[in-house]
Design a protein around this motif. Structure first.
Motif, PDB file in Angstrom:
ATOM      1  N   ASP A 178       8.703  22.933  55.311  1.00  0.00           N
ATOM      2  CA  ASP A 178       9.744  22.517  54.366  1.00  0.00           C
ATOM      3  C   ASP A 178      10.764  23.624  54.120  1.00  0.00           C
ATOM      4  O   ASP A 178      11.946  23.346  53.878  1.00  0.00           O
ATOM      5  CB  ASP A 178       9.111  22.135  53.013  1.00  0.00           C
ATOM      6  N   ARG A 179      10.299  24.858  54.162  1.00  0.00           N
ATOM      7  CA  ARG A 179      11.197  25.990  53.890  1.00  0.00           C
ATOM      8  C   ARG A 179      12.311  26.096  54.916  1.00  0.00           C
ATOM      9  O   ARG A 179      13.279  26.816  54.708  1.00  0.00           O
ATOM     10  CB  ARG A 179      10.381  27.282  53.859  1.00  0.00           C
ATOM     11  N   ARG A 200       7.730  14.690  49.708  1.00  0.00           N
ATOM     12  CA  ARG A 200       7.044  15.917  50.125  1.00  0.00           C
ATOM     13  C   ARG A 200       7.830  17.149  49.687  1.00  0.00           C
ATOM     14  O   ARG A 200       7.269  18.125  49.219  1.00  0.00           O
ATOM     15  CB  ARG A 200       6.859  15.912  51.648  1.00  0.00           C
ATOM     16  N   ASN A 201       9.152  17.088  49.852  1.00  0.00           N
ATOM     17  CA  ASN A 201      10.014  18.190  49.436  1.00  0.00           C
ATOM     18  C   ASN A 201      11.430  17.660  49.265  1.00  0.00           C
ATOM     19  O   ASN A 201      11.979  17.056  50.184  1.00  0.00           O
ATOM     20  CB  ASN A 201       9.984  19.331  50.462  1.00  0.00           C
ATOM     21  N   LYS A 207       8.622  18.435  45.098  1.00  0.00           N
ATOM     22  CA  LYS A 207       8.799  19.870  45.239  1.00  0.00           C
ATOM     23  C   LYS A 207      10.109  20.136  45.957  1.00  0.00           C
ATOM     24  O   LYS A 207      10.486  19.443  46.874  1.00  0.00           O
ATOM     25  CB  LYS A 207       7.624  20.430  46.057  1.00  0.00           C
ATOM     26  N   GLY A 208      10.810  21.186  45.554  1.00  0.00           N
ATOM     27  CA  GLY A 208      12.044  21.537  46.234  1.00  0.00           C
ATOM     28  C   GLY A 208      12.750  22.642  45.496  1.00  0.00           C
ATOM     29  O   GLY A 208      12.353  23.049  44.416  1.00  0.00           O
ATOM     30  N   CYS A 222      10.503  26.490  47.543  1.00  0.00           N
ATOM     31  CA  CYS A 222      10.005  26.122  48.868  1.00  0.00           C
ATOM     32  C   CYS A 222       8.979  27.138  49.359  1.00  0.00           C
ATOM     33  O   CYS A 222       7.974  26.772  49.939  1.00  0.00           O
ATOM     34  CB  CYS A 222      11.156  26.026  49.859  1.00  0.00           C
ATOM     35  N   HIS A 273       7.031  14.212  56.966  1.00  0.00           N
ATOM     36  CA  HIS A 273       6.847  15.660  57.036  1.00  0.00           C
ATOM     37  C   HIS A 273       6.474  16.143  58.440  1.00  0.00           C
ATOM     38  O   HIS A 273       5.509  15.665  59.037  1.00  0.00           O
ATOM     39  CB  HIS A 273       5.746  16.050  56.053  1.00  0.00           C
ATOM     40  N   SER A 294       3.883  11.358  49.094  1.00  0.00           N
ATOM     41  CA  SER A 294       3.877  12.753  49.515  1.00  0.00           C
ATOM     42  C   SER A 294       3.043  12.970  50.765  1.00  0.00           C
ATOM     43  O   SER A 294       3.408  13.735  51.647  1.00  0.00           O
ATOM     44  CB  SER A 294       3.352  13.639  48.375  1.00  0.00           C
TER      45      SER A 294
END
Length: 312
Positions: A177-178, A145-146, A12-13, A286, A173, A49
């Motif tokens: 993430d944002r 994870r991101n 994810k990203g 994100c 993590h 992840s």
């Protein structure tokens, strides 16, 4: 799409559009609330992840499970830019961010039973570890994870390690993430987000001097988000930047608003904050939005005439 530095499995990203991860959006009051005690375990990776899905020695999985069951935050760590296996035993670090004087200790254990996590949870240094005086700095680079954490975090971790090679670690993590790139300063559990190289260097320098920098400061882990916000606004109002110079003493909530009594710069303040939601420029990658807090009122009360324990 492939994860930065990790071929194959996509993560994810976002595509890092203008305004994303640059510090233009507020990051205050977003430090991970549940991170009060820490267990750092060195493992070169790769990292899946989620920690429970990582291909790890059974001993490390056991430590992670025990820590989680006790409310201790487990993190995998590795030296920036290195993917070489560690030596004999399991290199660990433990930290108590809730103590009146937060502390950090490290050791090497051969067996999970050699590390007394119950002692850590009670605020006592485990017998298998030795207190260390130098802080540790974690940069999230958890690609699976991101992708943003790897794309932005990896070069940041390496640049910090060029200056402090023994104190900087890549980590799994950390939450948020944002807000990549994320930096965590231990033992106090101070979080910074949307970090550039210059901002990270300044934050590390400040922490080593016992201070915080409000620019891109997410807050202190282990404290409810409304109280992180209240402390942030008192710091902004008073200019008090010492790590222990501002602390929430009590709070109560009414509807969405939170009222807190906060000590700072020798004075108590009554602070009222309430949540607000802002859109992000990242779209759905994100996060569509971020939740932050706005200041409703900040009133000066009385000077502090005696020592009052900080809320942890």
């Amino acid at each position: 799409m492939t994860t930065a530095g990790v071929p194959g499995k996509a993560a994810k990203g976002c595509e890092h559009p203008p305004g994303c991860h640059t510090g233009e959006l507020p990051v205050h009051a977003s430090a991970t609330v549940g991170a009060r005690f820490w267990l750092l375990i060195e493992h070169s990776g790769p990292w899946a992840s989620h920690l429970e899905d990582c291909d790890l020695p059974e001993e490390i999985h056991t430590l992670i499970k025990r820590a989680t069951s006790l409310g201790i935050r487990p993190q995998l760590i590795r030296r920036p830019g290195r993917r070489t296996p560690g030596g004999d035993g399991i290199h660990v670090m433990v930290a108590d961010s809730t103590a009146a004087e937060p502390w950090l200790a490290e050791g090497v254990v051969d067996d999970p039973d050699d590390l007394d996590l119950e002692a850590l949870r009670a605020g006592v240094v485990p017998k298998s570890c030795i207190l260390v005086s130098e802080p540790v700095f974690l940069v999230c680079t958890h690609a699976k994870r991101n992708a943003c954490c790897a794309r932005i975090g990896l070069p940041l971790a390496r640049s910090l390690a060029d200056v402090w090679p023994d104190r900087v670690w890549e980590t799994s993590h950390v939450g948020g993430d944002r807000y990549a790139a994320n930096l965590v300063c231990l033992p106090h559990g101070l979080y910074y987000g949307s970090m550039s190289q210059a901002a990270a260097l300044a934050a590390v320098d400040a922490y080593r001097s016992g201070e915080v920098i409000l620019d891109r400061f997410r807050g202190r882990a282990g404290i409810p988000e409304p109280l992180q916000a209240a402390e942030h606004f008192v710091r902004a109002h008073t200019g008090e930047l010492s790590v222990g110079g501002v602390a929430a003493e009590s709070s109560r909530s009414e509807g969405a608003a939170t009222e807190a009594i906060v000590r700072g710069s020798g004075t108590r303040f009554r602070v009222v904050v309430e949540p607000m939601t802002l859109p992000t420029p990242c779209g759905t990658a994100c996060a569509d939005t971020i939740t932050t807090y706005r200041l409703v009122t900040l009133d000066r009360l009385t000077p502090v005439r005696y020592a009052t324990p900080a809320l942890t």
